[in-house]
Design an enzyme around this catalytic site. Structure first.
Site, PDB file in Angstrom:
ATOM      1  N   LYS A 150       0.877  -1.186   0.000  1.00 10.09           N
ATOM      2  CA  LYS A 150       0.000   0.000   0.000  1.00 10.09           C
ATOM      3  C   LYS A 150       0.910   1.231   0.000  1.00 10.09           C
ATOM      4  CE  LYS A 150      -3.818  -2.456   0.673  1.00 10.09           C
ATOM      5  NZ  LYS A 150      -5.025  -2.500  -0.142  1.00 10.09           N
ATOM      6  N   LYS A 176       0.932 -10.069  -2.255  1.00  6.99           N
ATOM      7  CA  LYS A 176      -0.250 -10.059  -3.108  1.00  6.99           C
ATOM      8  C   LYS A 176      -0.382  -8.716  -3.804  1.00  6.99           C
ATOM      9  CE  LYS A 176      -5.263  -9.953  -2.825  1.00  6.99           C
ATOM     10  NZ  LYS A 176      -5.224  -8.507  -3.242  1.00  6.99           N
ATOM     11  N   ASP A 178      -2.503  -5.779  -5.472  1.00 10.52           N
ATOM     12  CA  ASP A 178      -3.856  -5.316  -5.171  1.00 10.52           C
ATOM     13  C   ASP A 178      -4.773  -5.585  -6.366  1.00 10.52           C
ATOM     14  OD1 ASP A 178      -4.300  -2.868  -2.629  1.00 10.52           O
ATOM     15  OD2 ASP A 178      -5.678  -4.403  -3.328  1.00 10.52           O
ATOM     16  N   GLU A 179      -6.089  -5.545  -6.087  1.00 12.89           N
ATOM     17  CA  GLU A 179      -7.024  -5.971  -7.132  1.00 12.89           C
ATOM     18  C   GLU A 179      -6.987  -5.052  -8.356  1.00 12.89           C
ATOM     19  OE1 GLU A 179      -7.932  -4.964  -4.116  1.00 12.89           O
ATOM     20  OE2 GLU A 179      -8.984  -3.087  -4.495  1.00 12.89           O
ATOM     21  N   HIS A 268      -9.683 -13.076  -6.136  1.00 11.35           N
ATOM     22  CA  HIS A 268     -10.161 -11.849  -5.488  1.00 11.35           C
ATOM     23  C   HIS A 268     -11.596 -11.619  -5.959  1.00 11.35           C
ATOM     24  CE1 HIS A 268     -10.456  -7.745  -4.084  1.00 11.35           C
ATOM     25  NE2 HIS A 268      -9.317  -7.883  -3.456  1.00 11.35           N
ATOM     26  N   LYS A 308     -12.968  -4.033   7.772  1.00 12.55           N
ATOM     27  CA  LYS A 308     -13.580  -2.823   7.199  1.00 12.55           C
ATOM     28  C   LYS A 308     -14.680  -3.129   6.183  1.00 12.55           C
ATOM     29  CE  LYS A 308     -10.343  -2.351   3.328  1.00 12.55           C
ATOM     30  NZ  LYS A 308      -9.142  -1.719   2.797  1.00 12.55           N
TER      31      LYS A 308
HETATM   32  C1  CAP Z   1      -7.383  -5.121   1.769  1.00 15.11           C
HETATM   33  C2  CAP Z   1      -7.620  -5.073   0.270  1.00 15.11           C
HETATM   34  C3  CAP Z   1      -8.538  -6.190  -0.211  1.00 15.11           C
HETATM   35  C4  CAP Z   1      -9.842  -6.311   0.525  1.00 15.11           C
HETATM   36  C5  CAP Z   1     -10.894  -6.955  -0.391  1.00 15.11           C
HETATM   37  C6  CAP Z   1      -8.191  -3.737  -0.172  1.00 15.11           C
HETATM   38  O1  CAP Z   1      -6.456  -4.123   2.096  1.00 15.11           O
HETATM   39  O2  CAP Z   1      -6.414  -5.236  -0.428  1.00 15.11           O
HETATM   40  O3  CAP Z   1      -8.770  -5.930  -1.592  1.00 15.11           O
HETATM   41  O4  CAP Z   1      -9.655  -7.166   1.616  1.00 15.11           O
HETATM   42  O5  CAP Z   1     -12.058  -7.160   0.362  1.00 15.11           O
HETATM   43  O6  CAP Z   1      -7.830  -3.321  -1.277  1.00 15.11           O
HETATM   44  O7  CAP Z   1      -8.984  -3.169   0.585  1.00 15.11           O
HETATM   45  P1  CAP Z   1      -6.216  -3.825   3.657  1.00 15.11           P
HETATM   46  P2  CAP Z   1     -12.580  -8.660   0.602  1.00 15.11           P
HETATM   47  O8  CAP Z   1      -5.588  -5.051   4.271  1.00 15.11           O
HETATM   48  O9  CAP Z   1      -5.286  -2.634   3.677  1.00 15.11           O
HETATM   49  O10 CAP Z   1      -7.546  -3.516   4.249  1.00 15.11           O
HETATM   50  O11 CAP Z   1     -11.382  -9.399   1.148  1.00 15.11           O
HETATM   51  O12 CAP Z   1     -13.719  -8.498   1.561  1.00 15.11           O
HETATM   52  O13 CAP Z   1     -13.005  -9.190  -0.727  1.00 15.11           O
HETATM   53 MG    MG Z   2      -7.157  -4.875  -2.332  1.00  9.58          MG
END
Ligand code: CAP
Ligand code: MG
Length: 415
Positions: A150, A176, A178-179, A268, A308
């Protein structure tokens, strides 16, 4: 009103063993529940809005049947011949297609699908399963850890590789993407994987621990296949796919390719909440998790219950069970808990999942007051403490990185 829809209602009908059963939550708009349920069954199987001049007996056998109505919950049995073997898009075009747009309904939610074995056996399912992943990464008896660098997008290749090094050296198992990190002009896929894999090899040599990279190949389908081949050439264990935005057809194609390339798939679920979070209308995550396991992902995000994102503990427990339970020939899927996690929440997560979970913390690692390396150490320390039955506070007395994490976040449940 044509009586046609009521032909699809046979309360008390006993579904055959090889019929597919869909469970819907139905809110009619100005018509009876029976009529509404019949319309769902008709439109999702062989019917349309009006009676037809011709309906040969053979086709009558393909009619879906409403066999139970309990309040707003409707159960419908579907003859298996309605569905092409191994074709997820066609399945969804039937049981999750037009019916959501019918004016006769105010709301409709597909809550669950019970797949007969005859349908399930057309799918490979996960290539590795939890056991296979643990064997490949040589990690036993503890949760796996992952982190997403991040800020989620913006680093160039060198900066990204530096974060990867710090995280892996600090004890993170899986780095990982990010998406929404794929191959932007400041961090092209080919350059990123080349650099990160060099770091991976160095860190493995230095720590003696296996490290792997959940590299996001999400893109146009042919490009995903190209990227998957490149990932395999570098000897990485995983690809990551944003399965909802990439789509089910693409996921099925990538799964076929990954069989040959011996690559595990990290799924994801970004965009799922566009249709899963409204309790009255859309599709449940139960259905999404089942489809992902059918197609054959190895890891699947299922929520945290404390972080969150929406998704309470009981839903997380249910989705985790759908990942790991016995389901005909299908191997289990590694549930991924992610979204607002940090060391202070590790006891809650291990309490909810046990050890067969991948704990992902992005902000909860890179937001550590002393940076990524310390954040990674703090996450591992929180896991060690919890598995030894020691409170985080006590363990923090002799582990400064954990202490610093607790000073910043405590046991905060972020929104
Ligand atoms: C978490 C995260 C994931 C979320 C996706 C984000 O980051 O990388 O994509 O967990 O949600 O971009 O928010 P943090 P879910 O660890 O900084 O929160 O897993 O519910 O699909
Ligand atoms: Mg993410």
């Amino acid at each position: 009103m044509s009586e046609w829809y009521l032909d699809f209602v046979q309360i008390g009908y006993e579904p055959k063993e090889n019929e597919m059963i869909c469970i819907f939550r139905v809110e009619p708009d100005g018509i009876s529940m029976e009529e509404a349920a019949g319309r769902v069954a008709s439109e999702s199987s062989v019917g349309t809005w009006t009676t037809l001049a011709k309906l040969p007996d053979r086709i009558k056998n393909l009619m879906a049947k409403v066999f139970e109505i309990d309040g707003d919950v409707v159960k419908i049995a579907y003859p298996l011949d309605l569905f092409e073997e191994g074709n997820i898009p066609q399945l969804l075009s039937s049981i999750a297609g037009n019916i959501f747009g019918m004016r006769a309904l105010k709301n409709l939610r597909l809550e669950d699908v019970i797949f007969p074995e005859e349908y399930v056996r057309n799918f490979k399912g996960p290539q590795f399963g939890i056991e296979g992943i643990r064997k490949r990464l040589k990690i036993r008896d503890r949760p796996l850890t992952a982190t997403v660098p991040k800020p989620k997008v913006g680093f160039d290749v060198d900066e990204y590789a530096e974060v990867a090094k710090e995280a892996w050296m600090g004890g993170i198992d899986l780095l990982k993407d990010d998406e929404n990190l794929t191959s932007q002009n400041f961090i092209r896929f080919e350059k990123r994987i080349e650099k990160v894999m060099k770091v991976r090899d160095k860190v493995e040599a230095e720590t003696g621990e296996r490290k792997s990279y959940l590299v996001n190949i999400t893109s146009e389908c042919n490009e995903m296949l190209k990227r998957a081949k490149l990932v395999a050439d570098y000897g990485n264990e995983y690809v990551m796919v944003d399965i909802i935005t990439a789509g089910w057809s693409a996921l099925q194609t990538v799964r076929e390719e990954c069989e040959d390339l011996k690559l595990a798939i990290h799924a994801h679920r970004a965009m799922h909440a566009a249709f899963t979070r409204n309790p009255k209308h859309g599709i449940s995550l139960d259905v999404i998790v089942k489809l992902a396991r059918l197609v054959g992902v190895d890891n699947m995000h299922v929520g945290t219950g404390v972080g969150k994102m929406v998704g309470k503990a009981d839903e997380v427990r249910r989705l985790t069970d759908l990942c790991r339970n016995d389901w005909f020939h299908l191997k289990p899927v590694f549930p991924v808990s992610s979204g607002g996690l940090h060391p202070g929440l590790v006891p809650d997560i291990i309490n909810l999942f046990g050890v067969d979970v991948i704990i992902q913390a992005g902000g909860g690692v890179h937001g550590h007051p002393k940076g990524t390396y310390a954040g990674a150490k703090a996450l591992r320390q929180a896991i060690d403490a919890t598995l030894q039955g020691i409170s985080l506070e006590d363990y923090a007395e002799s582990h400064k990185e954990l202490k610093e994490a607790l000073e910043k976040w405590g046991h905060l449940k972020p929104k």
